[in-house]
Scaffold this motif. Structure first.
Motif, PDB file in Angstrom:
ATOM      1  N   THR A 244      24.233  56.640  39.388  1.00  0.00           N
ATOM      2  CA  THR A 244      23.055  57.510  39.396  1.00  0.00           C
ATOM      3  C   THR A 244      21.893  56.942  38.577  1.00  0.00           C
ATOM      4  O   THR A 244      20.833  57.557  38.497  1.00  0.00           O
ATOM      5  CB  THR A 244      23.414  58.900  38.827  1.00  0.00           C
ATOM      6  OG1 THR A 244      23.760  58.769  37.434  1.00  0.00           O
ATOM      7  CG2 THR A 244      24.568  59.513  39.589  1.00  0.00           C
ATOM      8  N   ALA A 245      22.099  55.788  37.968  1.00  0.00           N
ATOM      9  CA  ALA A 245      21.112  55.237  37.040  1.00  0.00           C
ATOM     10  C   ALA A 245      20.063  54.388  37.762  1.00  0.00           C
ATOM     11  O   ALA A 245      20.293  53.853  38.851  1.00  0.00           O
ATOM     12  CB  ALA A 245      21.813  54.396  35.971  1.00  0.00           C
ATOM     13  N   ASP A 246      18.915  54.222  37.111  1.00  0.00           N
ATOM     14  CA  ASP A 246      17.828  53.426  37.685  1.00  0.00           C
ATOM     15  C   ASP A 246      18.212  51.958  37.832  1.00  0.00           C
ATOM     16  O   ASP A 246      17.763  51.285  38.761  1.00  0.00           O
ATOM     17  CB  ASP A 246      16.574  53.544  36.811  1.00  0.00           C
ATOM     18  CG  ASP A 246      15.928  54.915  36.908  1.00  0.00           C
ATOM     19  OD1 ASP A 246      16.129  55.599  37.933  1.00  0.00           O
ATOM     20  OD2 ASP A 246      15.228  55.301  35.948  1.00  0.00           O
ATOM     21  N   ASP A 247      19.040  51.454  36.911  1.00  0.00           N
ATOM     22  CA  ASP A 247      19.434  50.048  36.993  1.00  0.00           C
ATOM     23  C   ASP A 247      20.192  49.765  38.290  1.00  0.00           C
ATOM     24  O   ASP A 247      20.049  48.683  38.874  1.00  0.00           O
ATOM     25  CB  ASP A 247      20.290  49.657  35.786  1.00  0.00           C
ATOM     26  CG  ASP A 247      19.451  49.278  34.571  1.00  0.00           C
ATOM     27  OD1 ASP A 247      18.228  49.125  34.713  1.00  0.00           O
ATOM     28  OD2 ASP A 247      20.036  49.128  33.487  1.00  0.00           O
ATOM     29  N   TYR A 248      21.014  50.714  38.746  1.00  0.00           N
ATOM     30  CA  TYR A 248      21.734  50.511  40.004  1.00  0.00           C
ATOM     31  C   TYR A 248      20.757  50.475  41.174  1.00  0.00           C
ATOM     32  O   TYR A 248      20.853  49.606  42.050  1.00  0.00           O
ATOM     33  CB  TYR A 248      22.776  51.603  40.213  1.00  0.00           C
ATOM     34  CG  TYR A 248      23.404  51.558  41.589  1.00  0.00           C
ATOM     35  CD1 TYR A 248      24.206  50.493  41.973  1.00  0.00           C
ATOM     36  CD2 TYR A 248      23.156  52.561  42.528  1.00  0.00           C
ATOM     37  CE1 TYR A 248      24.756  50.427  43.247  1.00  0.00           C
ATOM     38  CE2 TYR A 248      23.708  52.517  43.797  1.00  0.00           C
ATOM     39  CZ  TYR A 248      24.510  51.446  44.144  1.00  0.00           C
ATOM     40  OH  TYR A 248      25.049  51.373  45.404  1.00  0.00           O
TER      41      TYR A 248
END
Length: 260
Positions: free
Chosen positions: A238-242
């Motif tokens: 769910t993170a922006d890095d993904y």
């Protein structure tokens, strides 16, 4: 017989269960469905006394290049179902009561490393390599990799593979103790057949008890690893890095993390 799921072929012949990832146009990248089909194959034949050895391999140039991030729109990104299917598959291979050969015929990346190392005797072509590619898209290893890799090569080398996401060529993987043997590419099929026959002709119950004893002694953290990886991976998905990691992968450019 053959699996009903496109991308996984399952055959039984002369005491040998062969489970083959067959998505060569996707370098055998896996979806939830294909992982479940592999697990189903091992579960189905676990109680079949006629099966004396199993082989897990891939079709074409790769063994398995991990979860499919860029295939058909219906496949979607990895999800809790994908993680659960990967864990189930690694557990099914580990629990299978006969020796399982991981015949790594090309690159093994991402969850492909987990599948290969869940096998009892993992062998590879000379041109193969192993790559825990997860951090390249902002994720962490799953499918039990945090336990399977560390159990084979120790904490320092496991962390190097997992954090830096660098390729480990087959010869170096053998020297590190990650896999059991390496063969020249043009001798690989014959070498797999010879090893398969040796195990099929051997003492099945002695192999079963030996496999269980060694795995019970060395993979004590596997179930806990499944749980830890699932919790961590669902957070990372769910993170922006993904999101940035996948966009960079699909656009074939370096990812720029930490900008969200």
């Amino acid at each position: 017989m053959t699996s009903d799921i496109p991308g996984v072929d399952t055959t039984v012949d002369d005491g040998v269960l062969r489970v083959t990832l067959n998505r060569p146009t996707r370098m055998n990248a896996v979806t939830t469905e294909t992982l479940d089909a592999v697990a189903d194959s091992f579960d189905k034949y676990a109680g079949d006394a006629a099966v004396r050895v199993a082989v897990l391999t891939g079709t074409g140039r790769a063994f398995c290049t991990g979860a499919d991030l860029g295939g058909k729109k219906t496949s979607g990104p990895p999800s809790s179902a994908t993680i659960d299917a990967a864990n189930r598959t690694a557990a099914a291979i580990r629990a299978f009561p006969r020796p399982v050969i991981g015949a790594v015929n090309g690159p093994a990346a991402g969850v492909g490393v987990s599948l290969a190392l869940a096998c009892d005797l993992t062998i590879a072509t000379e041109s193969s390599y192993f790559l825990l590619a997860f951090t390249k898209v902002g994720l962490m290893p799953d499918g039990g990799a945090t336990a399977l890799v560390a159990a084979s090569i120790g904490r320092a080398r496991a962390l190097k593979l997992a954090l830096l996401a660098e390729r480990l060529p087959a010869r170096e993987a053998l020297a590190a103790g990650l896999i059991a043997d390496v063969f020249p590419d043009n001798e690989f099929a014959a070498s797999v057949d010879a090893l398969t026959r040796r195990l099929a002709d051997g003492p099945s119950e002695a192999f079963h008890l030996t496999k269980d004893a060694v795995n019970d002694a060395t993979l004590t953290e596997l179930d806990n690893a499944f749980d830890r990886e699932r919790t961590g991976q669902l957070e990372l998905l769910t993170a922006d890095d993904y999101k940035e990691g996948v966009a960079a992968f699909l656009e074939k450019r370096p990812a720029v993390f930490g900008r969200g």
